[in-house]
Design an enzyme around this catalytic site. Structure first.
Site, PDB file in Angstrom:
ATOM      1  N   ASP A  56      -6.885   2.456   4.012  1.00 42.55           N
ATOM      2  CA  ASP A  56      -7.939   2.359   4.889  1.00 42.55           C
ATOM      3  C   ASP A  56      -7.929   3.524   5.812  1.00 42.55           C
ATOM      4  O   ASP A  56      -6.848   3.347   7.060  1.00 42.55           O
ATOM      5  CB  ASP A  56      -7.863   0.918   5.359  1.00 42.55           C
ATOM      6  CG  ASP A  56      -8.955   0.583   6.426  1.00 42.55           C
ATOM      7  OD1 ASP A  56      -9.599   1.745   6.916  1.00 42.55           O
ATOM      8  OD2 ASP A  56      -9.207  -0.443   6.503  1.00 42.55           O
ATOM      9  N   TYR A  59     -14.180   1.974   4.397  1.00 47.33           N
ATOM     10  CA  TYR A  59     -15.459   0.821   4.278  1.00 47.33           C
ATOM     11  C   TYR A  59     -16.662   1.086   4.775  1.00 47.33           C
ATOM     12  O   TYR A  59     -16.867   1.580   5.752  1.00 47.33           O
ATOM     13  CB  TYR A  59     -14.737  -0.595   4.935  1.00 47.33           C
ATOM     14  CG  TYR A  59     -13.373  -1.210   4.038  1.00 47.33           C
ATOM     15  CD1 TYR A  59     -13.812  -1.793   2.957  1.00 47.33           C
ATOM     16  CD2 TYR A  59     -12.192  -0.836   4.303  1.00 47.33           C
ATOM     17  CE1 TYR A  59     -12.905  -2.416   2.122  1.00 47.33           C
ATOM     18  CE2 TYR A  59     -11.143  -1.506   3.641  1.00 47.33           C
ATOM     19  CZ  TYR A  59     -11.412  -2.095   2.356  1.00 47.33           C
ATOM     20  OH  TYR A  59     -10.444  -2.618   1.583  1.00 47.33           O
ATOM     21  N   CYS A  83       0.909  -1.274  -0.077  1.00 47.30           N
ATOM     22  CA  CYS A  83       0.010  -0.056  -0.004  1.00 47.30           C
ATOM     23  C   CYS A  83       0.805   1.251   0.010  1.00 47.30           C
ATOM     24  O   CYS A  83       0.771   1.967  -0.708  1.00 47.30           O
ATOM     25  CB  CYS A  83      -0.849   0.056   1.213  1.00 47.30           C
ATOM     26  SG  CYS A  83      -2.139  -1.600   1.021  1.00 47.30           S
TER      27      CYS A  83
END
Length: 283
Positions: free
Chosen positions: A183, A223, A160
């Site tokens: 995230d 999310y 990432c």
């Protein structure tokens, strides 16, 4: 904290719902986010609107710098973040490159410390940077990258935060870090801590003054199953002042990181925070 909270609110206000094909879970998503961390003045970027687990984040960075490729190695030094990706990611479990339990494959530290050349020899990106900077050399390519396109399928997760560029201006060392995916409620603070501590350590290894760390994110998302906790709890809390980070003064070179350093050699002072929030982790 202001930059963090502003990003959260921006995603809520401007984000688009995107279904993640790998996880099957929708994300509220924006493109392009940037942070700056004042390492010179030791403004440690740990979240205060919930409890942040900085030792686990630093342990993860230590594992990368040591070139670890196994979740058991990370667990041993106090980091559990790789257990699920190494052992519960079905695509990786079915991957012929996976060696055994806890194997992470050729990602992060392996690429940084043991990049494989076409002739089969290994290249240590991190040592190249340290050696150059110690001699006062900045060739505008003091770059360590964990993203190896030819070996993407050989790891349990595509990196990432994938690239770190070090820049020297006089006696001051700067860092610019690039992240493809983030995230925000769960992983971002680990990444923020990585940038800060990496610059602080590299400045010490090379005898320079740490300047600022610049953190650039391409895809920043929340999310769907994280959104209620973020909106109803974390964003309603008032942040506290940033603490400072104290690193054991005996840590002076990369070999110290490789041989004896532990998370107990990193202490934060003045850390006030709200209670922990258990955000769901999506594999």
């Amino acid at each position: 904290m202001k930059e963090y909270l502003d990003l959260c609110q921006r995603i809520i206000n401007e984000g688009k719902w995107i279904k993640n094909k790998r996880t099957g879970v929708r994300c509220l998503t924006i493109i392009n986010a940037e942070f700056e961390y004042n390492v010179r003045d030791n403004q440690f970027p740990i979240i205060t609107t919930r409890k942040g687990f900085y030792k686990s984040a630093i342990a993860e960075l230590l594992g990368y710098l040591r070139g670890y490729d196994n979740a058991a190695q990370f667990r041993e030094i106090g980091c559990n973040t790789w257990n699920d990706n190494a052992n519960k990611n079905q695509d990786w479990l079915n991957n012929p490159y996976r060696k055994d339990k806890d194997d992470m494959g050729r990602i992060y530290g392996i690429q940084g410390r043991s990049w494989q050349r076409p002739n089969g020899s290994k290249f240590d990106q991190l040592k190249k940077i340290i050696n150059n900077l110690k001699r006062g050399i900045d060739d505008r390519a003091e770059i360590i990258t964990f993203f190896n396109p030819g070996e993407i399928e050989m790891g349990c997760l595509r990196p990432c935060m994938h690239t770190h560029t070090f820049s020297l201006l006089g006696e001051t060392l700067y860092l610019t870090s690039y992240q493809r995916s983030c995230d925000v409620p769960l992983g971002l603070n680990f990444n923020q801590i990585h940038c800060f501590v990496l610059l602080m350590l590299m400045a010490r290894f090379t005898n320079y003054i740490p300047g600022k760390a610049y953190h650039k994110i391409v895809n920043a998302h929340i999310y769907e199953n994280q959104l209620p906790l973020l909106c109803n709890i974390q964003l309603k809390r008032k942040p506290f002042q940033s603490p400072s980070l104290i690193i054991n003064p005996k840590i002076k070179k990369l070999e110290d990181i490789e041989t004896w350093v532990s998370v107990d050699d990193f202490i934060i002072q003045g850390y006030r925070h709200h209670g922990a929030i258990k955000y769901p982790f999506t594999i």
